[in-house]
Write a protein that holds these residues in place. Sequence first.
Motif, mmCIF file in Angstrom:
data_model
loop_
_atom_site.group_PDB
_atom_site.id
_atom_site.type_symbol
_atom_site.label_atom_id
_atom_site.label_comp_id
_atom_site.label_asym_id
_atom_site.label_seq_id
_atom_site.Cartn_x
_atom_site.Cartn_y
_atom_site.Cartn_z
ATOM 1 N N LYS A 1 0.875 -1.211 0.018
ATOM 2 C CA LYS A 1 0.018 -0.124 -0.015
ATOM 3 C C LYS A 1 1.054 1.299 0.132
ATOM 4 O O LYS A 1 1.746 1.159 0.784
ATOM 5 C CB LYS A 1 -0.887 0.063 1.190
ATOM 6 C CG LYS A 1 -1.868 1.166 1.373
ATOM 7 C CD LYS A 1 -2.753 0.948 2.460
ATOM 8 C CE LYS A 1 -3.753 0.021 2.363
ATOM 9 N NZ LYS A 1 -4.772 -0.115 3.244
ATOM 10 N N LYS A 2 0.645 2.176 -0.744
ATOM 11 C CA LYS A 2 1.325 3.395 -0.912
ATOM 12 C C LYS A 2 1.221 4.393 0.222
ATOM 13 O O LYS A 2 -0.070 4.663 0.374
ATOM 14 C CB LYS A 2 1.000 4.079 -2.459
ATOM 15 C CG LYS A 2 2.054 5.312 -2.653
ATOM 16 C CD LYS A 2 1.704 5.850 -3.999
ATOM 17 C CE LYS A 2 2.432 7.044 -4.232
ATOM 18 N NZ LYS A 2 2.050 7.729 -5.583
ATOM 19 N N LEU B 1 6.251 2.649 0.701
ATOM 20 C CA LEU B 1 5.381 1.553 0.545
ATOM 21 C C LEU B 1 5.212 0.536 1.710
ATOM 22 O O LEU B 1 6.301 0.224 2.286
ATOM 23 C CB LEU B 1 5.464 0.498 -0.657
ATOM 24 C CG LEU B 1 5.744 1.340 -2.015
ATOM 25 C CD1 LEU B 1 6.375 0.351 -3.000
ATOM 26 C CD2 LEU B 1 4.300 2.052 -2.391
ATOM 27 N N GLN B 2 4.052 0.200 2.334
ATOM 28 C CA GLN B 2 3.834 -0.510 3.330
ATOM 29 C C GLN B 2 3.568 -1.886 2.703
ATOM 30 O O GLN B 2 2.723 -2.309 1.941
ATOM 31 C CB GLN B 2 2.555 -0.410 4.245
ATOM 32 C CG GLN B 2 2.444 -1.385 5.228
ATOM 33 C CD GLN B 2 1.113 -1.039 6.100
ATOM 34 O OE1 GLN B 2 0.444 -0.141 5.810
ATOM 35 N NE2 GLN B 2 0.799 -1.915 6.982
ATOM 36 N N CYS C 1 2.214 -10.570 3.402
ATOM 37 C CA CYS C 1 1.297 -11.100 2.759
ATOM 38 C C CYS C 1 1.249 -12.634 2.982
ATOM 39 O O CYS C 1 2.052 -13.341 3.230
ATOM 40 C CB CYS C 1 1.897 -11.014 1.193
ATOM 41 S SG CYS C 1 1.574 -9.241 0.439
ATOM 42 N N GLY D 1 -3.722 -7.197 3.671
ATOM 43 C CA GLY D 1 -4.713 -6.273 4.450
ATOM 44 C C GLY D 1 -5.454 -7.304 5.277
ATOM 45 O O GLY D 1 -5.385 -8.570 5.420
ATOM 46 N N TYR E 1 -7.186 -7.837 0.075
ATOM 47 C CA TYR E 1 -6.815 -7.944 -1.321
ATOM 48 C C TYR E 1 -6.331 -9.299 -1.596
ATOM 49 O O TYR E 1 -5.461 -9.683 -0.879
ATOM 50 C CB TYR E 1 -5.640 -6.799 -1.685
ATOM 51 C CG TYR E 1 -6.172 -5.273 -1.354
ATOM 52 C CD1 TYR E 1 -7.006 -4.585 -2.153
ATOM 53 C CD2 TYR E 1 -5.915 -4.689 -0.294
ATOM 54 C CE1 TYR E 1 -7.363 -3.274 -1.972
ATOM 55 C CE2 TYR E 1 -6.026 -3.508 -0.165
ATOM 56 C CZ TYR E 1 -6.890 -2.708 -0.744
ATOM 57 O OH TYR E 1 -7.289 -1.392 -0.444
ATOM 58 N N GLY F 1 0.728 -0.614 -10.571
ATOM 59 C CA GLY F 1 -0.479 -0.079 -9.912
ATOM 60 C C GLY F 1 -1.184 0.597 -10.836
ATOM 61 O O GLY F 1 -1.001 0.862 -11.972
ATOM 62 N N ARG G 1 -2.240 7.981 -2.662
ATOM 63 C CA ARG G 1 -1.551 7.308 -1.197
ATOM 64 C C ARG G 1 -3.105 6.330 -0.992
ATOM 65 O O ARG G 1 -4.219 6.432 -1.183
ATOM 66 C CB ARG G 1 -1.931 8.530 -0.410
ATOM 67 C CG ARG G 1 -0.657 9.418 -0.649
ATOM 68 C CD ARG G 1 -0.679 10.581 0.502
ATOM 69 N NE ARG G 1 0.432 11.447 0.330
ATOM 70 C CZ ARG G 1 0.687 12.535 0.897
ATOM 71 N NH1 ARG G 1 -0.071 12.810 1.956
ATOM 72 N NH2 ARG G 1 1.596 13.412 0.892
ATOM 73 N N LYS G 2 -2.411 5.267 -0.248
ATOM 74 C CA LYS G 2 -3.462 4.293 0.061
ATOM 75 C C LYS G 2 -3.900 3.308 -0.966
ATOM 76 O O LYS G 2 -4.506 2.409 -0.724
ATOM 77 C CB LYS G 2 -4.449 4.587 0.903
ATOM 78 C CG LYS G 2 -4.138 5.435 2.283
ATOM 79 C CD LYS G 2 -5.505 5.875 2.884
ATOM 80 C CE LYS G 2 -5.258 6.465 4.098
ATOM 81 N NZ LYS G 2 -6.380 6.847 5.030
ATOM 82 N N GLY G 3 -2.981 3.536 -2.341
ATOM 83 C CA GLY G 3 -3.556 2.616 -3.419
ATOM 84 C C GLY G 3 -2.733 1.365 -3.303
ATOM 85 O O GLY G 3 -1.357 1.437 -2.802
ATOM 86 N N LEU G 4 -3.358 0.401 -3.948
ATOM 87 C CA LEU G 4 -2.763 -0.950 -4.021
ATOM 88 C C LEU G 4 -1.608 -1.030 -4.929
ATOM 89 O O LEU G 4 -1.590 -0.538 -6.114
ATOM 90 C CB LEU G 4 -3.616 -2.068 -4.165
ATOM 91 C CG LEU G 4 -3.050 -3.506 -4.296
ATOM 92 C CD1 LEU G 4 -2.695 -3.662 -2.850
ATOM 93 C CD2 LEU G 4 -4.216 -4.456 -4.716
#
Length: 213
Positions: free
Chosen positions: A7-8, A27-28, A32, A53, A75, A119, A203-206
């Motif tokens: 996640k950005k 990036l976080q 996974c 997530g 996700y 992305g 931001r917060k985008g996968l």
Amino acid sequence: MKALLAKKVGMTQIFDANGKRSGVTVLQAGPCVVTALKSIESDGYNAVQLGFGEAKKLSKTQAGQLKKSGAKSVYLKEFRASEVVVEASEGAEKLAELKIGDNLTVDMFEVGEQVVVSGVSKGKGFAGTIKRHNFHRGPKTHGSHNYREPGSIGAGYPQHVFKGIKMAGQMGHDNVTIKNQKIAMIDAENNLIAIVGSVPGPRKGLVVIKGAK
């Protein structure tokens, strides 16, 4: 296997040992969870499905799909073996080392390594040809009406517009892949990874990170 969902977080800058400044995107990445494994015998191809997530509440369909792994992932992304290993023939051996429920973290990557980042870019909405395709505007004076108009979109024959003509329309929100991005920093304790340069998406985008072949 070198592939993670992330996640950005945002952009910042860091300095190396020589004092050189670099703009980086934080990036976080992960952890996974391996939620499913596909094989040639059962599915016709080698692949692994990763989850990222944690959802507050899962539907019955999602809960059933994630039952074996015990995850509550928001996700899910499937990776073919040929996408994440050097040679496709090694896919079965590499995937045999993984088990459902295993966690993949940023430890699999190293500082200085090159990766491929994918992305969905930011959506810009409906845009004209000047903003979308870098068209020049017409003259403002001498009674010109061709100020920000697209210009000719075709001849009198045939009586239709050909596909692919650059016109106004939806801009952005496209799948974008950037190759050979360099890893500048890894924070394994907080599951953070910093990549030199920009990364597609808000931001917060996968974001998907894969090892460069």
